[in-house]
Every structure is written in C-alpha cells, then in structure tokens.
Design an enzyme around this catalytic site. Sequence first.
Site, PDB file in Angstrom:
ATOM      1  N   TYR A   1       0.996  -1.118   0.000  1.00  0.00           N
ATOM      2  CA  TYR A   1       0.097  -0.054  -0.015  1.00  0.00           C
ATOM      3  C   TYR A   1       0.996   1.303   0.142  1.00  0.00           C
ATOM      4  O   TYR A   1       2.000   0.984  -0.368  1.00  0.00           O
ATOM      5  CB  TYR A   1      -0.786  -0.127   1.061  1.00  0.00           C
ATOM      6  CG  TYR A   1      -1.958   0.898   1.178  1.00  0.00           C
ATOM      7  CD1 TYR A   1      -3.059   0.974   0.545  1.00  0.00           C
ATOM      8  CD2 TYR A   1      -2.086   1.679   2.375  1.00  0.00           C
ATOM      9  CE1 TYR A   1      -4.243   1.723   0.466  1.00  0.00           C
ATOM     10  CE2 TYR A   1      -3.215   2.855   2.465  1.00  0.00           C
ATOM     11  CZ  TYR A   1      -4.358   2.636   1.573  1.00  0.00           C
ATOM     12  OH  TYR A   1      -5.137   3.406   1.532  1.00  0.00           O
TER      13      TYR A   1
ATOM     14  N   ARG B   1      -5.104  10.353 -11.348  1.00  0.00           N
ATOM     15  CA  ARG B   1      -4.844  11.158 -10.140  1.00  0.00           C
ATOM     16  C   ARG B   1      -4.066   9.819  -9.134  1.00  0.00           C
ATOM     17  O   ARG B   1      -4.929   9.752  -8.125  1.00  0.00           O
ATOM     18  CB  ARG B   1      -5.580  11.923  -9.602  1.00  0.00           C
ATOM     19  CG  ARG B   1      -4.958  12.937  -8.316  1.00  0.00           C
ATOM     20  CD  ARG B   1      -4.726  12.483  -7.008  1.00  0.00           C
ATOM     21  NE  ARG B   1      -5.729  12.309  -6.159  1.00  0.00           N
ATOM     22  CZ  ARG B   1      -5.548  11.374  -5.401  1.00  0.00           C
ATOM     23  NH1 ARG B   1      -4.880  10.296  -5.105  1.00  0.00           N
ATOM     24  NH2 ARG B   1      -6.891  11.251  -4.568  1.00  0.00           N
TER      25      ARG B   1
ATOM     26  N   LYS C   1      -5.464  -1.449  -2.808  1.00  0.00           N
ATOM     27  CA  LYS C   1      -6.635  -1.559  -2.088  1.00  0.00           C
ATOM     28  C   LYS C   1      -7.239  -2.613  -1.584  1.00  0.00           C
ATOM     29  O   LYS C   1      -7.854  -3.107  -0.522  1.00  0.00           O
ATOM     30  CB  LYS C   1      -7.557  -0.514  -2.690  1.00  0.00           C
ATOM     31  CG  LYS C   1      -7.108   1.029  -2.689  1.00  0.00           C
ATOM     32  CD  LYS C   1      -7.470   1.971  -1.583  1.00  0.00           C
ATOM     33  CE  LYS C   1      -6.769   3.204  -1.674  1.00  0.00           C
ATOM     34  NZ  LYS C   1      -6.943   4.226  -0.468  1.00  0.00           N
TER      35      LYS C   1
ATOM     36  N   GLU D   1     -11.438   5.067  -7.070  1.00  0.00           N
ATOM     37  CA  GLU D   1     -10.489   5.521  -6.401  1.00  0.00           C
ATOM     38  C   GLU D   1      -9.370   6.315  -7.230  1.00  0.00           C
ATOM     39  O   GLU D   1      -9.057   5.977  -8.560  1.00  0.00           O
ATOM     40  CB  GLU D   1      -9.564   4.319  -6.000  1.00  0.00           C
ATOM     41  CG  GLU D   1      -8.283   4.198  -5.110  1.00  0.00           C
ATOM     42  CD  GLU D   1      -8.946   4.696  -3.586  1.00  0.00           C
ATOM     43  OE1 GLU D   1      -9.529   4.317  -3.121  1.00  0.00           O
ATOM     44  OE2 GLU D   1      -8.143   5.796  -3.195  1.00  0.00           O
ATOM     45  N   ASP D   2      -8.764   7.123  -6.685  1.00  0.00           N
ATOM     46  CA  ASP D   2      -7.873   7.937  -7.510  1.00  0.00           C
ATOM     47  C   ASP D   2      -8.248   8.651  -8.929  1.00  0.00           C
ATOM     48  O   ASP D   2      -7.556   8.552 -10.030  1.00  0.00           O
ATOM     49  CB  ASP D   2      -6.417   7.364  -7.623  1.00  0.00           C
ATOM     50  CG  ASP D   2      -5.788   7.274  -6.028  1.00  0.00           C
ATOM     51  OD1 ASP D   2      -6.556   7.729  -5.208  1.00  0.00           O
ATOM     52  OD2 ASP D   2      -4.803   6.961  -6.088  1.00  0.00           O
TER      53      ASP D   2
ATOM     54  N   ASP E   1     -13.686   6.878  -2.448  1.00  0.00           N
ATOM     55  CA  ASP E   1     -12.789   6.561  -1.506  1.00  0.00           C
ATOM     56  C   ASP E   1     -12.124   8.015  -0.983  1.00  0.00           C
ATOM     57  O   ASP E   1     -11.970   8.455   0.375  1.00  0.00           O
ATOM     58  CB  ASP E   1     -11.758   5.522  -1.758  1.00  0.00           C
ATOM     59  CG  ASP E   1     -10.924   5.148  -0.382  1.00  0.00           C
ATOM     60  OD1 ASP E   1     -11.600   5.287   0.804  1.00  0.00           O
ATOM     61  OD2 ASP E   1      -9.853   4.951  -0.572  1.00  0.00           O
ATOM     62  N   ASP E   2     -11.511   8.457  -1.938  1.00  0.00           N
ATOM     63  CA  ASP E   2     -10.825   9.575  -1.659  1.00  0.00           C
ATOM     64  C   ASP E   2     -12.061  10.911  -1.075  1.00  0.00           C
ATOM     65  O   ASP E   2     -11.398  11.571  -0.399  1.00  0.00           O
ATOM     66  CB  ASP E   2     -10.096  10.482  -3.126  1.00  0.00           C
ATOM     67  CG  ASP E   2      -9.373   9.138  -3.491  1.00  0.00           C
ATOM     68  OD1 ASP E   2      -8.287   8.946  -2.833  1.00  0.00           O
ATOM     69  OD2 ASP E   2      -9.618   8.731  -4.772  1.00  0.00           O
TER      70      ASP E   2
ATOM     71  N   ASN F   1      -0.065  11.656   0.142  1.00  0.00           N
ATOM     72  CA  ASN F   1       0.712  10.404  -0.198  1.00  0.00           C
ATOM     73  C   ASN F   1       1.408  10.652  -1.657  1.00  0.00           C
ATOM     74  O   ASN F   1       0.757  11.231  -2.570  1.00  0.00           O
ATOM     75  CB  ASN F   1      -0.095   9.143  -0.277  1.00  0.00           C
ATOM     76  CG  ASN F   1      -0.738   9.069   1.138  1.00  0.00           C
ATOM     77  OD1 ASN F   1      -0.169   9.099   2.045  1.00  0.00           O
ATOM     78  ND2 ASN F   1      -2.046   8.914   1.148  1.00  0.00           N
TER      79      ASN F   1
END
Length: 603
Positions: A130, A183, A201, A272-273, A295-296, A445
């Site tokens: 991760y 992203r 994830k 995600e992202d 999630d973000d 991150n």
Amino acid sequence: MWRVARSAAASLRQSRRGLSTEIPGPCIVHKRGADILHDPWFNKDTGFPLTERDRLGLRGLLPPRVISFEHQYARFMESYRSLEKNTQGQHDNFVSLAKWRILNRLHDRNETLYYRVLIDNIKDFAPIIYTPTVGLVCQNYSGLFRRPRGMYFSAKDKGEMMSMIYNWPAQEVDMIVLTDGSRILGLGDLGVQGIGIPIGKLDMYVAAAGINPQRILPVMLDVGTNNQKLLEDRLYLGLRQPRLEGEEYLSIVDEFMEAVHARWPKAIVQFEDFQMKWAFETLERYRKRFCMFNDDIQGTAGVALAGLLGTVRAQGRPLTDFANQKIVVVGAGSAGLGVLKMALQAVSRMAGPEADPHFFLLDKNGLITKEREDTDPAAAPFAKTRAETEELGLSEGASLIEVVKKVKPHVLLGLSGVGGIFNEEVLKAMRESDSTKPAIFAMSNPTANAECTAFEAFKHAGEDIVFASGSPFADVNLGNGKIGHVNQANNMYLFPGIGLGALLSGARIITDGMLQAAAECLASYITEEEIQRGVLYPSIDSIRDITTEVGAAVLRAAVVEEVAEGHGDVGSRELSHMSKEETLQYVKDNMWYPVYSPLVHEK
Ligand SMILES: NC(=O)C1=CN([C@@H]2O[C@H](COP(=O)(O)OP(=O)(O)OC[C@H]3O[C@@H](n4cnc5c(N)ncnc54)[C@H](O)[C@@H]3O)[C@@H](O)[C@H]2O)C=CC1
Ligand SMILES: CC(=O)C(=O)O
Ligand SMILES: [Mg+2]
C-alpha cells in the site's frame, strides 16, 4: 471456482479462526493436476497432503515431502528477513521494490499463504503493498509487469464491456476497486500504470475486512493519458492517446458500471484516484443508482473527521467544541473538499444548521474567497466572504503563511499533494496556534508528497502538537524519554469497513448516514488515555478488529436508513432484528481467513 456453499457461516467461522482442531470446510475445484499448481487461489505448493495429491492428480508433480502451512510460513518469513538484512544500506527505493517483488511473487503463486503473512505482519507489509511503495510500483509498472492482475477496460472496448465482463473467471464478485489512473496518490496521471492502486486497496480489503480474495476485482479503466512522458515511453502498456473527455469519457464509465451491475448486481464499486472533476461527477451520477462510493472523497473525509474529533478531545474540550475549531485545509481537490463537506455536516449536527464554522480553504492560488471568479461549485460553500477576510486582515489568494499567522488555527490539514509546503516558517507559525494541542495533518501520499515530515513537524511546531500523516513515518524521539507519536491518517481505516458493511447488509446504495456511522465508530475507538498520548487512530495491527467494528456500524446504519436488502440467506428482516452484539458476530462470522481448505475436484 467457488467455495462450497455448505453451512456457509459455520464453515467461514472455522476457517476464520483457523484452529488446528477444527477442519475447514472443503473447497470445490474444477481443475486437476498442474493447472491447480498454477492457480494461486488453490495452490498449496509443497503443502498438499498426500491423499489430496492422489485425488487431484498431483502425485509426482511435487517433491515428495509434505511441508506444513506453519513451516511454509516460517520459510517465507525467513527469506523476507534475509532480504531485509542483505539489502541494508542500499537505496530506499531499491529495498522497497525488492520487498514488493518478493511479496508479489508469493501473491502470484499462493494466495492463502500470501494473505496469511499479510494479515499477521500488516504493520510491516502495509507500507509495501500500500502507500508509499505502491506509488513507486505504479511509477515503474511497465518494467515490473510480469503477469496481469485484475481487468483492463479501455476506450477501445466500447460496446464490448457487457460481454468482456464474463471473461473474469470467478462466478461471484463482491468488491471492485476501479481507477482511471488520472490522479494516482500525489503522483498525477499515471494512465494504465495506476492499476497498482486497486490491487493494493483490495489487498487491504482481504487483510482488514476478510473479503474472500476469490471475490475481489481490481479494474483499470484506460481512457488514455495526458502524461506526455508515458505517451512517449515505448514500454508504456496503456492506450497511447490523450484522455477522453466529456460525454465520450462518461459513456465509457457508464458502460462499465452497467456491465458490472448486469453480471454482479450486488457487487460494491469503490472509485479510487480519479481526478477531481470526474471524482465528484461520477459520485453524483452513480451514488443513487449503484452501490458505490468514492474513497478519496468519502473514505478520507470520515478518517479525517475521526482524527479532528480526536484533536478536540486532546485539548480536553467537549466534542461539541468542534464547531469552534479553526481548521485550515490546504488542497481544494477531491480529498480536501470531501473532508470539509463532512466536517460541515458534523458542525451542523452539533451546533444546528445556522452554525458558522471556522474553516479556511486554500488551493494552489492561495486562500479561496468569494471574490474568486472561477471557484469550483464544490469549493464555493467554503469560500470566505470579504467581511470575514477583512476582519483578519487577509485577502483573496492570501498565502499559506499569511493565513496561518493571522488565523492561528487549531488544525492545519494538508491534502495538496505538494511535498514540503508545510515548511519551517509555516510550522513555526503553528506555535502561535490558539490550541493547547495544535494539530498538523500532512495527509498527502506517498511519503515524498507529504506536506511535512513527522520530524519537521515536532521540531518546528513544538512538542505539544498532535501529528498525523497519510503515509507512515516512525515516531519521533523528542529526548528526555519523550516520544512524539505519529498517527497515520489514511482512508485505509475506513474503506474496508464501508465496503464490508455495505456488502453484508446487501445495501442498495451507500448513504451519508452509513459513512457518518463509519467515522463515528472510528472516532470512538480511541481511549482517553491514548488521546492524552497524542494517539488519534488505533495501531494498524488492529485493522481487522477496527474493520469489524466499522463494518458492523455501517451495516446497522444501512438497516436504519432502510437500504439494507440482506445478504445471502440473511434477509433484511433478520438484519433488522439483530442486536448490536449479534451484528458484530454476524460480521465476524462472514470474514474470510486464510487456511488451506481440503480441495474437492468436481468436473
Ligand atoms: N491520507 C489519505 O487517506 C488520503 C490522501 N490523499 C492525498 O491527497 C492529495 C490530494 O488528493 P486530491 O484531493 O484527490 O487531489 P486533487 O488533485 O483533486 O487536489 C489537489 C489540490 O491541491 C491544490 N494545490 C496544489 N498545489 C498547491 C499548493 N502549492 N498550495 C496549496 N494547494 C495546492 C490544488 O489546487 C488542488 O485543489 C494526494 O497526494 C493524495 O495522495 C487523498 C486521499 C486520501
Ligand atoms: C490514500 C489514498 O487513497 C490516496 O492517497 O489517494
Ligand atoms: Mg486514493
């Protein structure tokens, strides 16, 4: 390829505990011989008992001695520890990638053993599978690629997705993590190379939420990339074209969502992202139609809110004082806006809808005020009025240092993706904070993108701060026997429980109430004594327990909000009659745990 459905709960309970006195339920397999050895879902390497070797046509395909699971585990850990020893002093990235490779090889070969070592050593291995190492893996994906994992849907597959989805070999899928690679962490557009994120994830889903690894699906939606370097890289494995935009883009995501829903109507999709514009747009587009969440935006918000409530407790104040906290959020993207939106909901619950929270939002152009012309609609509710800024001697676009000096915030929270912007001057200005325990959250991150390091935060902002970062840092030795505790404010504390609770309730959709329940559950996990030591989040060692609690809280909220339709043979009525303890037990009983099940061949 499915686990046998007999007495599901009992069998899962057994396999979860993994006690040697209990025999795990059998597992049906539709292949024989070498095909089994090459299938990581079923492979036990040298662990196949002799009778099973006979039954499955494996005799002679393995060295004769049978090695126990415990022995195999110890052998793997020994190789891992020697790798650590042999790479001492080498460059960090080199060591991290070497560790990732050895874990990935095990993942590719024997999933049962892989997930057991992951669960038992989650604190050591999470930084490899991760953040931060997963970022490095995505950046180097073309070179590291050996075998595919998950599914890839590209812009060239338009019109084909409804049939392509049936190429996935598992009959059932519970959890999907989807990215378009636009992203990836704070690393920007990595195109198809972003597939590492859904994989990482979902590893956390298996380890923390006990989702059966045969029922997970990482997905890359490759609509091109705007990363010029990748477009020019001859090893790049994705579509060599600029990203689709507008309706063309949305039609691809629509088609994928319809295809998933057609084959697995109860599967949960975690976005995600995605870059901000599509993160918000797709969330609004699908959240009332499918069981999905971003999630973000939503997972991060819940984790941040739990931490922010912890900082109020750390100051010895009642939780309702949250409404009076001055919070500076740096980064007005999907994550920063998600956090502020949820924080606003919390303030409204505590102080009523008329409450006027003290939130300050900055993006790359500085403080966002009503005077700005092209403010994103999602950021508009947090833009400061002229009266508010004038009172503080600030103006549109004020710099971070100006804002921190004038506002003297209780909390400085970074979700900007920009490494080091909480520089010495900014951190020193936090010493003048109006809080007795100023909070610094450097949530971006991977590690190099964190707004500051833990060491810098304690050094410049002082020993009284509470500190949290998105990627892990070691605790800081403050001298005199004192330790500066480092919290990891990462959505990994919530997304597995959100997915698990949604799955086991058979939720039609994921509501704000379910997300709020998740955040509240996490916030209440920490004791007063821990709070006094600057601990805002539990240790990742207890991620499975936390996720069980969060999953149960989400499930109960789904029942209250009347979106729970039941799961398997547990109907919605049964769910609604479960006590809190029974719900918790139901969640525990349905979490997969890696043990070798006897394999039974069926044609
Ligand atoms: N710890 C956690 O659980 C999570 C961390 N993140 C991290 O948050 C970061 C941002 O993610 P998103 O919001 O999705 O990205 P985004 O690209 O949507 O937003 C980034 C925001 O930062 C702003 N920004 C850029 N440079 C800045 C500067 N010098 N000063 C102030 N603001 C600046 C941009 O204007 C934009 O508003 C990433 O590094 C990501 O890894 C994201 C989700 C969860
Ligand atoms: C943690 C996470 O989801 C991110 O950095 O994007
Ligand atoms: Mg993310």
